[in-house]
Scaffold this motif. Structure first.
Motif, PDB file in Angstrom:
ATOM      1  N   MET A  28       1.131  -1.035   0.330  1.00 39.02           N
ATOM      2  CA  MET A  28       0.046  -0.073  -0.450  1.00 39.02           C
ATOM      3  C   MET A  28       0.786   1.522   0.009  1.00 39.02           C
ATOM      4  O   MET A  28       1.347   1.627   0.840  1.00 39.02           O
ATOM      5  CB  MET A  28      -0.932  -0.231   0.869  1.00 39.02           C
ATOM      6  CG  MET A  28      -1.983   1.004   0.876  1.00 39.02           C
ATOM      7  SD  MET A  28      -2.775   1.600   2.463  1.00 39.02           S
ATOM      8  CE  MET A  28      -3.221  -0.176   2.990  1.00 39.02           C
ATOM      9  N   LYS A  32      -2.570   5.725  -1.070  1.00 38.74           N
ATOM     10  CA  LYS A  32      -3.919   4.557  -0.683  1.00 38.74           C
ATOM     11  C   LYS A  32      -4.460   4.992   0.406  1.00 38.74           C
ATOM     12  O   LYS A  32      -5.097   4.755   1.010  1.00 38.74           O
ATOM     13  CB  LYS A  32      -3.306   3.649  -1.959  1.00 38.74           C
ATOM     14  CG  LYS A  32      -4.194   2.514  -1.365  1.00 38.74           C
ATOM     15  CD  LYS A  32      -4.068   1.126  -1.925  1.00 38.74           C
ATOM     16  CE  LYS A  32      -5.197   0.207  -2.097  1.00 38.74           C
ATOM     17  NZ  LYS A  32      -4.923  -1.126  -3.157  1.00 38.74           N
ATOM     18  N   GLY A  33      -3.220   4.848   1.553  1.00 33.73           N
ATOM     19  CA  GLY A  33      -3.088   4.002   2.780  1.00 33.73           C
ATOM     20  C   GLY A  33      -3.765   5.768   3.147  1.00 33.73           C
ATOM     21  O   GLY A  33      -5.007   5.467   4.413  1.00 33.73           O
ATOM     22  N   PHE A  35      -6.126   7.250   1.768  1.00 28.67           N
ATOM     23  CA  PHE A  35      -7.374   7.355   1.084  1.00 28.67           C
ATOM     24  C   PHE A  35      -8.048   6.161   2.327  1.00 28.67           C
ATOM     25  O   PHE A  35      -9.740   6.208   1.760  1.00 28.67           O
ATOM     26  CB  PHE A  35      -7.870   6.340   0.140  1.00 28.67           C
ATOM     27  CG  PHE A  35      -8.604   6.361  -0.602  1.00 28.67           C
ATOM     28  CD1 PHE A  35      -9.653   7.413  -1.518  1.00 28.67           C
ATOM     29  CD2 PHE A  35      -9.563   5.714  -0.925  1.00 28.67           C
ATOM     30  CE1 PHE A  35     -10.735   6.624  -1.819  1.00 28.67           C
ATOM     31  CE2 PHE A  35     -10.666   5.219  -1.633  1.00 28.67           C
ATOM     32  CZ  PHE A  35     -11.348   6.251  -1.774  1.00 28.67           C
ATOM     33  N   LEU A  36      -7.627   5.237   2.590  1.00 32.29           N
ATOM     34  CA  LEU A  36      -8.040   4.188   3.295  1.00 32.29           C
ATOM     35  C   LEU A  36      -8.512   4.461   5.050  1.00 32.29           C
ATOM     36  O   LEU A  36      -8.585   3.708   5.599  1.00 32.29           O
ATOM     37  CB  LEU A  36      -7.578   2.899   3.217  1.00 32.29           C
ATOM     38  CG  LEU A  36      -7.800   1.940   1.979  1.00 32.29           C
ATOM     39  CD1 LEU A  36      -6.651   1.080   1.575  1.00 32.29           C
ATOM     40  CD2 LEU A  36      -8.641   1.764   1.441  1.00 32.29           C
ATOM     41  N   GLY A  37      -7.709   5.582   5.605  1.00 28.93           N
ATOM     42  CA  GLY A  37      -7.399   5.728   6.503  1.00 28.93           C
ATOM     43  C   GLY A  37      -6.235   6.148   7.174  1.00 28.93           C
ATOM     44  O   GLY A  37      -6.338   6.044   8.670  1.00 28.93           O
ATOM     45  N   ARG A  38      -5.337   5.622   6.802  1.00 28.72           N
ATOM     46  CA  ARG A  38      -4.356   4.643   7.538  1.00 28.72           C
ATOM     47  C   ARG A  38      -2.954   5.887   6.794  1.00 28.72           C
ATOM     48  O   ARG A  38      -2.432   5.710   6.149  1.00 28.72           O
ATOM     49  CB  ARG A  38      -4.245   3.662   6.734  1.00 28.72           C
ATOM     50  CG  ARG A  38      -5.189   2.527   7.377  1.00 28.72           C
ATOM     51  CD  ARG A  38      -4.270   1.204   7.516  1.00 28.72           C
ATOM     52  NE  ARG A  38      -3.394   1.073   7.511  1.00 28.72           N
ATOM     53  CZ  ARG A  38      -1.901   0.292   7.344  1.00 28.72           C
ATOM     54  NH1 ARG A  38      -2.724  -0.596   5.811  1.00 28.72           N
ATOM     55  NH2 ARG A  38      -0.519  -0.047   7.692  1.00 28.72           N
TER      56      ARG A  38
END
Length: 144
Positions: A28, A32-33, A35-38
């Protein structure tokens, strides 16, 4: 149900795409992280550090800016009137914000762009319009 030639071809294309996209190690990325909340700091850090002397100078400048903003800045009035008072502009000049990245030999503070951004963060946390003004005045003076 017998599949048509087009459906068979479509499934072959999907299988090929999956093999291309998902073959090998999957990691990841930073965006992208997010975007995924990470948020994983290790992907972007370590953020450049100041030397002890630079950090002391930046801390002093931030303390001066904070004191000035506490005493003089009225962000509600700036937004209401759509005007940054001359008193604020002159005051930022007096405490060295407007010439922060100019070399010391010409009366500036000789701050790096990173140090200047740290000071702008302090201003922007209180009033974005004043922070943008400082950034624009820097850009204009850099090209004059």
């Amino acid at each position: 149900m017998t599949q048509t030639e087009a459906e068979i071809q479509r499934q072959k294309e999907i299988k090929q795409a999956e093999e291309l996209l998902f073959a090998g190690r999957q990691e990841m990325g930073f965006a992208k992280g997010l975007f995924l909340g990470r948020f994983v700091a290790d992907w972007t850090m370590p953020y450049p550090k100041f030397s002890a002397a630079q950090q002391a100078e930046v801390n002093q400048a931030i303390a001066e800016v904070r004191q000035f903003l506490d005493d003089k800045l009225d962000p509600v009035a700036i937004d209401r009137d759509a005007n940054i008072p001359r008193e604020i502009i002159d005051g930022l000049g007096r405490i060295g914000v407007l010439g922060m990245t100019a070399p010391k030999e010409v009366g500036g503070r000789g701050f790096s762009q990173m140090a200047y951004c740290r000071v702008l963060e302090e201003i922007g946390a209180r009033d974005a319009a004043t922070s943008v003004f400082d950034t624009l005045s820097f850009a204009i003076s850099s090209y004059s």
